[in-house]
Motif scaffolding. Structure first.
Motif, PDB file in Angstrom:
ATOM      1  N   LEU A 149      41.819  28.332  48.644  1.00 57.72           N
ATOM      2  CA  LEU A 149      41.194  28.838  47.428  1.00 57.72           C
ATOM      3  C   LEU A 149      39.982  29.515  47.547  1.00 57.72           C
ATOM      4  N   THR A 150      39.894  30.549  46.741  1.00 59.86           N
ATOM      5  CA  THR A 150      38.592  31.613  46.852  1.00 59.86           C
ATOM      6  C   THR A 150      38.137  31.828  45.578  1.00 59.86           C
ATOM      7  N   PRO A 151      36.843  31.547  45.373  1.00 60.20           N
ATOM      8  CA  PRO A 151      36.410  31.560  43.865  1.00 60.20           C
ATOM      9  C   PRO A 151      36.509  33.241  43.484  1.00 60.20           C
ATOM     10  N   MET A 152      37.093  33.306  42.224  1.00 63.20           N
ATOM     11  CA  MET A 152      37.199  34.831  41.703  1.00 63.20           C
ATOM     12  C   MET A 152      36.774  34.541  40.489  1.00 63.20           C
ATOM     13  N   ASP A 153      36.191  35.712  39.980  1.00 67.69           N
ATOM     14  CA  ASP A 153      35.799  35.795  38.383  1.00 67.69           C
ATOM     15  C   ASP A 153      37.087  35.891  37.614  1.00 67.69           C
ATOM     16  N   PRO A 154      37.144  34.936  36.500  1.00 70.68           N
ATOM     17  CA  PRO A 154      38.206  34.899  35.524  1.00 70.68           C
ATOM     18  C   PRO A 154      38.237  36.372  34.832  1.00 70.68           C
ATOM     19  N   VAL A 155      37.226  37.089  34.712  1.00 71.89           N
ATOM     20  CA  VAL A 155      37.026  38.252  33.722  1.00 71.89           C
ATOM     21  C   VAL A 155      37.709  39.353  34.739  1.00 71.89           C
ATOM     22  N   THR A 156      37.243  39.319  35.865  1.00 68.16           N
ATOM     23  CA  THR A 156      37.572  40.354  36.937  1.00 68.16           C
ATOM     24  C   THR A 156      39.430  40.253  36.929  1.00 68.16           C
ATOM     25  N   LEU A 157      39.823  38.959  37.139  1.00 70.49           N
ATOM     26  CA  LEU A 157      41.299  38.575  37.141  1.00 70.49           C
ATOM     27  C   LEU A 157      41.916  38.843  35.609  1.00 70.49           C
ATOM     28  N   GLY A 158      41.162  39.044  34.714  1.00 66.60           N
ATOM     29  CA  GLY A 158      42.015  39.397  33.516  1.00 66.60           C
ATOM     30  C   GLY A 158      42.399  38.204  32.789  1.00 66.60           C
ATOM     31  N   LEU A 159      41.889  37.008  33.074  1.00 61.75           N
ATOM     32  CA  LEU A 159      42.475  35.959  32.439  1.00 61.75           C
ATOM     33  C   LEU A 159      41.634  35.304  31.136  1.00 61.75           C
ATOM     34  N   CYS A 160      40.316  35.770  30.938  1.00 62.99           N
ATOM     35  CA  CYS A 160      39.730  35.966  29.617  1.00 62.99           C
ATOM     36  C   CYS A 160      38.863  37.022  29.797  1.00 62.99           C
TER      37      CYS A 160
END
Length: 240
Positions: A149-160
Motif C-alpha cells: 500500500l502507498t498513501p495517496m490523496d483521495p482527492v487526486t484519485l477522484g474518490l472524494c
C-alpha cells in the motif's frame, strides 16, 4: 410517463366503452399507441381488464371529456391534483466508487489515516466509501496487501472532492478537545539564564531552574577580615 393516468390500459378501456373520443385522443392521454387503443376497441387487447373511471378518481373532469368529444383536435389533460404530497428527501447512501478506482481505495484510506488522524471511522467511510472491516484492517496493518500500500490523496484519485474532505477535517477539528502538546525539555527564557553573573556550568543550569545560592551566615567578607584570619592561622601554627 409522469403525466399519464394511474392505470393507462384500464382508463383506456373505460374511455373506449363510455365516450366517443377518437383513438388518437385516448392514446395521447393514456400514453399508448393508437393501434393498441384500436385493439382494445376490437376486443383483441386488454381482454379481461376492467375499465377504470378517471372521473371518480379525479384524473379527468366531465367538462374536459365533453370538450374533447366536440373537437377531435382537442387533447385531454389530467385534472390538477387536490392533494400535494411532500417531496421525499433522498437519504444519502454510501458513496459510489467507480470500478476503475476501487483498487486505489486502500491507498486513500492509508493516506487519510496518516495525514488526518483526527478523522473518525465514520468520516473516512463516508469520504472513501469503504467498510469498517477494511478500515480497521488498514489501521492495524492486517490488510492482505498492506506491504504494497502507498498513501495517496483521495482527492487526486477522484474518490472524494476537496470540499467534502475540508468539511470533514474541519468538523473533526471542532469535535476534538484541545490538549497542550508536551515539547519535552526546552530552553529557559534569556532573562532567567542571564540573571546571575555566573555563567552556567552545565546543561542543567540552562534547561532547568536551579535554586538560588544563598550566602551563608557571616559570609560578608572583606580584605581585612581575610588577612586577619590568615594571621590567626599563622599564630596557631607557630604555637604548635
Amino acid at each position: 410517463m409522469s403525466n399519464a393516468p394511474l392505470m393507462p390500459k384500464a382508463t383506456a378501456v373505460w374511455l373506449v366503452e363510455n365516450t366517443s373520443l377518437t383513438f388518437d385522443q385516448i392514446a395521447n392521454f393514456c400514453k399508448l399507441h393508437p393501434l393498441e387503443v384500436k385493439g382494445i376497441a376490437d376486443g383483441e387487447v386488454a381482454a379481461g381488464i376492467k375499465g377504470h373511471d378517471p372521473i371518480t378518481s379525479g384524473q379527468l373532469t366531465r367538462e374536459e371529456i365533453a370538450a374533447a368529444e366536440k373537437d377531435p383536435e382537442h387533447e385531454l389533460h389530467l385534472a390538477p391534483t387536490k392533494v400535494k404530497l411532500p417531496e421525499l428527501a433522498r437519504k444519502r447512501g454510501p458513496r459510489y466508487t467507480p470500478l476503475s478506482r476501487r483498487q486505489d481505495r486502500p491507498n486513500a484510506i492509508l493516506w487519510l489515516v496518516r495525514n488526518h488522524p483526527e478523522l473518525k471511522d465514520a468520516q473516512i467511510m463516508r469520504l472513501v466509501g469503504t467498510t469498517k472491516t477494511t478500515l480497521q484492517s488498514i489501521r492495524n496493518r492486517t490488510h492482505w496487501n498492506s506491504v504494497a500500500l502507498t498513501p495517496m490523496d483521495p482527492v487526486t484519485l477522484g474518490l472524494c472532492s476537496q470540499i467534502d474532505l475540508d468539511f470533514e477535517v474541519n468538523r473533526a477539528a471542532k469535535d476534538r478537545t484541545h490538549v497542550p502538546e508536551d515539547h519535552g525539555q526546552t530552553l529557559l527564557p534569556a532573562d532567567v539564564t542571564t540573571r546571575h553573573p555566573d555563567a552556567p556550568i552545565n546543561d542543567a543550569d540552562v534547561f532547568s531552574p536551579s535554586p538560588a545560592h544563598e550566602p551563608e551566615e557571616g559570609a560578608d567578607l572583606t580584605v581585612d577580615s581575610v588577612f586577619a584570619k590568615l594571621k590567626d592561622l599563622k599564630v596557631h601554627e607557630s604555637d604548635e
